[in-house]
Design a protein around this motif. Structure first.
Motif, PDB file in Angstrom:
ATOM      1  N   TYR A  11      -4.184   6.397   6.945  1.00 48.42           N
ATOM      2  CA  TYR A  11      -3.056   5.974   6.115  1.00 48.42           C
ATOM      3  C   TYR A  11      -2.658   4.554   6.495  1.00 48.42           C
ATOM      4  O   TYR A  11      -2.956   4.093   7.599  1.00 48.42           O
ATOM      5  N   TYR A  39       3.988  -1.389  -3.750  1.00 47.94           N
ATOM      6  CA  TYR A  39       2.735  -0.666  -3.948  1.00 47.94           C
ATOM      7  C   TYR A  39       2.627  -0.102  -5.352  1.00 47.94           C
ATOM      8  O   TYR A  39       1.518   0.078  -5.856  1.00 47.94           O
ATOM      9  N   HIS A  66      -0.052   3.121   7.606  1.00 49.00           N
ATOM     10  CA  HIS A  66       0.696   2.826   8.833  1.00 49.00           C
ATOM     11  C   HIS A  66      -0.193   2.858  10.067  1.00 49.00           C
ATOM     12  O   HIS A  66       0.226   2.447  11.139  1.00 49.00           O
ATOM     13  N   PRO A 122       2.942  11.254   6.057  1.00 51.32           N
ATOM     14  CA  PRO A 122       1.869  10.884   6.985  1.00 51.32           C
ATOM     15  C   PRO A 122       2.386  10.111   8.193  1.00 51.32           C
ATOM     16  O   PRO A 122       1.776  10.132   9.254  1.00 51.32           O
ATOM     17  N   LEU A 135       0.851  -1.186   0.000  1.00 50.89           N
ATOM     18  CA  LEU A 135       0.000   0.000   0.000  1.00 50.89           C
ATOM     19  C   LEU A 135       0.888   1.238   0.000  1.00 50.89           C
ATOM     20  O   LEU A 135       1.925   1.254   0.656  1.00 50.89           O
ATOM     21  N   ASN A 136       0.464   2.234  -0.756  1.00 51.51           N
ATOM     22  CA  ASN A 136       1.231   3.480  -0.839  1.00 51.51           C
ATOM     23  C   ASN A 136       1.158   4.228   0.501  1.00 51.51           C
ATOM     24  O   ASN A 136       0.071   4.598   0.931  1.00 51.51           O
ATOM     25  N   PRO A 137       2.322   4.439   1.147  1.00 53.49           N
ATOM     26  CA  PRO A 137       2.295   5.060   2.479  1.00 53.49           C
ATOM     27  C   PRO A 137       1.798   6.506   2.484  1.00 53.49           C
ATOM     28  O   PRO A 137       1.439   7.024   3.528  1.00 53.49           O
ATOM     29  N   THR A 138       1.799   7.163   1.317  1.00 50.59           N
ATOM     30  CA  THR A 138       1.412   8.573   1.299  1.00 50.59           C
ATOM     31  C   THR A 138      -0.025   8.803   0.844  1.00 50.59           C
ATOM     32  O   THR A 138      -0.445   9.934   0.670  1.00 50.59           O
ATOM     33  N   MET A 139      -0.772   7.719   0.619  1.00 49.95           N
ATOM     34  CA  MET A 139      -2.160   7.897   0.174  1.00 49.95           C
ATOM     35  C   MET A 139      -3.131   7.346   1.210  1.00 49.95           C
ATOM     36  O   MET A 139      -2.879   6.311   1.811  1.00 49.95           O
ATOM     37  N   ASP A 150      -8.652   6.542  -0.721  1.00 53.33           N
ATOM     38  CA  ASP A 150      -8.222   6.989  -2.045  1.00 53.33           C
ATOM     39  C   ASP A 150      -7.619   5.843  -2.843  1.00 53.33           C
ATOM     40  O   ASP A 150      -7.781   5.762  -4.062  1.00 53.33           O
TER      41      ASP A 150
END
Lengths: 324, 278
Positions: A154, B170, A156, B274, A106-110, A114
Motif C-alpha cells: 500500500y 488521488y 504508506h 491498511p 495515491l489511494n491509501p486503501t488500494m 491495483d
C-alpha cells in the motif's frame, strides 16, 4: 523535430466565478508542445500554472472554474469539442498528468499494483492478469526495486520518491503522447528530485512523449527543458529556448526570477535578491501591465497600456513595453 | 483483511455473541422448551426453577422461551433494517455528493424533510395507512417504517464524506488517468469512507432495535403475544421492584447485542484500514 505540434494551446482563458463575478486566472495564453520536447512552465505560486494544467486536462472544478475562451488541440483534435466519454479516453491515454504531491495522489486503501493496473485497464481492454503483468513491467521501467513485492503493498509502505515513481508509472500506463507534470518534485528531497527528473527525461526520450513541466524552480528547467514559458498573473510574459532566455532574459520579471537564484560561480552578492511585493490578486482590476507595481524599470506607459508581445529571437517572444 | 480480523479477540468474542444469538433465534422452537405464548397459571413472576430456566413473567410465560423468540425480532429488525437503510442512504449520499448541483440540492432537501418528521410519528402514520392485517404484515410494516425513517442520517454522512473525498488528489489523479465515474465511486470513494459508515451503521443498529422496542411498546410494532426484547422491557417496567429479573434479561441481551455489533464494527473498520495493519 517535425513541425506538427502534439499539443497546441490557443488563446486559453480560464475564469473563476467569485461572488458572481468572473475572474480570469489564465488570460489568453498560447503555446505548443512538439513530440519528445520538454517545455518548462515557470512562475510564482498563484500565477495560473496549475489552472493551465487542469484546463488542458479538462479537470477544472466546474462550475466554479471554467474555460471561457480559446482552444486546446491535441494532435489535431479540439478537446473542447469532445463529449465527456471521449475526453475520458483521452485523459490518461494520449494525455497524462503527474501530480505534485505523491503523498496524497495515491489511494491509501488500494494496493499499488491495483492502482497501476486500474490506469492500464481504463484504456486497454484486458484481463486482470494481463493488466497486472503490464503493471509489473511498468513498475520495473520506472526502476522501482523489487516490483513484485511493491505490487502488493500500500502507498504508506513506500517512500515519497517511490510513490512518485508509481505516479509516473501510472501516467505512462496509457502510453501518452503528451505529459503534464505539475511540480512533480516539489514534495521530494533534493537528491530524490534529481533521480525522479532523470527518470522522467529518460522515459520521455524513450517514448517520445512531449512534456510540459510545471515548476517554480529555474534550476530544474535549465537541466531538463528545451523551451521555457514564463507565466505571471495568468499571462505568458516571456517564452523561448531555455538557453537563450537564461542567458538574456528580456522581461524584467524573468530577470527578477533569475536574479533571485544563487549562483555558484558568479560573484557573491551577500543577500539573495528578491522581487519586491507580491503578484496581484486574481480579483485585482488593473490597466496596463500586471507586473508594473513590482517592476524596477516601470514607465508611465506600463500603467495605462497593455504591453505588446514582441518577437525577440527564433521562437522567442516577450511582452514588455521596454522592447517596443 | 480477514487475517487481521481473525487475530482480534474482541472481534472473535463479538462474532461469537452475534452468532450464538442468531443460532438461538433460528433454533428457538427446539431450544425454548415452551411455546413463547404458553401461560402457566401456577407460576407467575417465578424465579428460576426446573422447567423454567430463567423463571416466568407476569403472565406466567417462560422468560427463556420469550428471550429466544424475541431474538428473532430484534436481530432481524436490527440487521435487515440496517442493510436497507444503509443501501438507501449510501446510494443517495453518493449520488448527491458526487453529482452535486441539482442532484445534491434535490436529494438533500428530501433528506431534510425526512429528518424533520418525528420518526415514531412517521411510523405510526405508515402503520395507519397500510393497516397491516396479519402479524407478518405488521412485522413488515415495522421494517419499512424504520428503514424509511432512519436513512437520512446515513445519506448525510455519506454525502459529507463524498464531498470531502472527491476533492482528494488521488480521486483527481484517478480522473486524470481516465478511470470511469462508477469505478471511482466504488474503488476510490467507498473504501475510504468505510470507517465512518461502519461506525455509524453499528450505532444505528442499536437505535433501530430500540426504536422497534418503542413502537412495540406503543402497540403498533410487533403484536402480542409475539415477543420482542423491546416489548419484554416495556412489559417488565411495572414489575421493576418486585421482579427486576424481568427487566434484566432482555436488557442484558439487548446491551450485549448492541455492544457486540459496535465492537465488531470497530474491528472490521480497523482491518479495512491498511495503515493500521502491521
Amino acid at each position: 523535430m517535425d513541425m506538427h505540434p502534439i499539443l497546441e494551446v490557443k488563446h486559453l482563458t480560464t475564469s473563476f466565478s467569485v461572488d458572481g463575478r468572473s475572474v480570469a486566472a489564465v488570460r489568453d495564453i498560447s503555446f505548443t508542445l512538439h513530440r519528445s520536447e520538454a517545455v518548462g512552465l515557470v512562475g510564482e505560486s498563484g500565477c495560473g500554472k496549475s489552472i493551465t494544467a487542469l484546463s488542458i486536462m479538462r479537470l477544472l472544478p466546474e462550475p466554479v472554474a471554467r474555460q471561457t475562451a480559446g482552444s486546446i488541440i491535441l494532435d489535431g483534435v479540439d478537446l473542447g469539442s469532445l463529449p465527456d466519454r471521449q475526453m475520458r479516453a483521452v485523459r490518461g491515454g494520449r494525455l497524462a498528468m503527474v501530480f505534485q504531491d505523491p503523498f496524497t495522489s495515491l489511494n491509501p486503501t488500494m494496493r499499488l499494483g491495483d492502482q497501476v493496473a486500474e490506469a492500464i485497464r481504463a484504456h486497454a481492454p484486458m484481463t486482470g492478469r494481463e493488466a497486472r503483468d503490464r503493471a509489473l513491467e511498468l513498475l520495473r521501467s520506472v526502476q522501482i526495486p523489487s516490483p513484485e513485492t511493491r505490487m502488493r503493498q500500500y502507498p504508506h509502505q513506500i517512500s515519497g520518491g517511490q510513490r512518485q515513481r508509481v505516479m509516473i508509472a501510472i501516467a505512462f500506463a496509457g502510453s501518452p503522447e503528451a505529459l503534464i507534470a505539475d511540480e512533480p518534485t516539489t514534495a521530494l528531497d533534493v537528491t530524490v528530485q534529481a533521480q525522479v527528473l532523470s527518470l522522467m527525461t529518460d522515459l520521455r526520450t524513450r517514448t517520445g512523449a512531449a512534456s510540459l513541466l510545471i515548476t517554480h524552480d529555474m534550476g530544474i528547467v535549465a537541466e531538463t527543458c528545451e523551451r521555457l514559458l514564463v507565466m505571471y498573473a495568468g499571462r505568458i510574459v516571456e517564452q523561448g529556448p531555455v538557453a537563450a532566455v537564461l542567458r538574456q532574459p528580456r522581461h524584467p520579471y524573468t530577470e527578477g526570477l533569475l536574479a533571485s537564484l544563487p549562483s555558484i560561480d558568479g560573484p557573491r552578492v551577500g543577500r539573495l535578491q528578491s522581487i519586491p511585493g507580491q503578484p496581484p490578486p486574481l480579483t485585482a482590476v488593473y490597466r496596463g501591465c500586471a507586473f508594473a507595481d513590482r517592476c524596477p524599470r516601470v514607465m508611465d506607459r506600463c500603467r495605462t497600456e497593455e504591453p505588446p508581445t514582441v518577437v525577440t529571437g527564433a521562437g522567442a517572444s516577450a511582452s514588455c513595453h521596454l522592447l517596443a | 483483511m480477514l487475517d487481521r480480523l481473525r487475530k482480534s479477540p474482541v472481534a472473535w468474542l463479538s462474532a461469537l455473541v452475534i452468532v450464538s444469538m442468531a443460532a438461538g433465534a433460528l433454533f428457538a422452537p427446539w431450544l425454548a422448551g415452551h411455546p413463547y405464548d404458553a401461560v402457566s397459571r401456577d407460576h407467575v413472576l417465578a424465579g428460576p426453577m426446573p422447567g423454567h430456566l430463567l423463571g416466568t413473567d407476569h403472565q406466567g410465560q417462560d422468560l427463556w422461551a420469550r428471550l429466544l423468540y424475541g431474538a428473532r425480532v430484534s436481530l432481524s429488525i436490527g440487521i435487515i433494517v440496517e442493510v436497507i437503510m444503509a443501501c438507501i442512504g449510501i446510494t443517495l449520499g453518493l449520488l448527491a455528493g458526487y453529482r452535486g448541483g441539482w442532484w445534491d440540492i434535490g436529494l438533500m432537501r428530501i433528506t431534510d424533510a425526512m429528518f424533520a418528521f418525528p420518526d415514531i410519528l412517521f411510523a405510526i402514520m405508515l402503520v395507519g395507512i397500510l393497516r397491516p392485517a396479519s402479524a407478518f404484515a405488521s412485522f413488515l410494516t415495522v421494517f419499512v417504517a424504520l428503514a424509511l425513517v432512519n436513512w437520512p442520517g446515513m445519506a448525510r454522512l455519506v454525502r459529507g464524506q463524498t464531498l470531502a473525498l472527491r476533492e482528494k488528489e488521488y480521486v483527481e489523479a484517478a480522473r486524470a488517468v481516465g478511470v470511469p465515474s462508477g469505478r471511482i465511486i466504488l474503488r476510490h470513494l467507498l473504501p475510504n469512507m468505510a470507517s465512518p459508515i461502519l461506525v455509524a451503521a453499528t450505532v444505528d443498529i442499536a437505535n433501530v432495535v430500540l426504536a422497534e422496542a418503542t413502537l412495540s411498546f406503543l402497540g403498533i410494532g410487533i403484536q402480542p403475544p409475539y415477543p420482542s426484547w423491546g416489548r419484554m422491557i416495556a412489559d417488565a417496567l411495572p414489575y421493576l421492584r418486585s421482579a427486576p429479573a424481568l427487566l434484566f434479561y432482555p436488557s442484558a441481551a439487548l446491551a450485549a447485542l448492541v455492544l457486540a455489533f459496535n465492537f465488531l464494527g470497530d474491528a472490521v473498520r480497523d482491518s479495512l484500514d491498511p495503515r493500521l495493519r502491521s
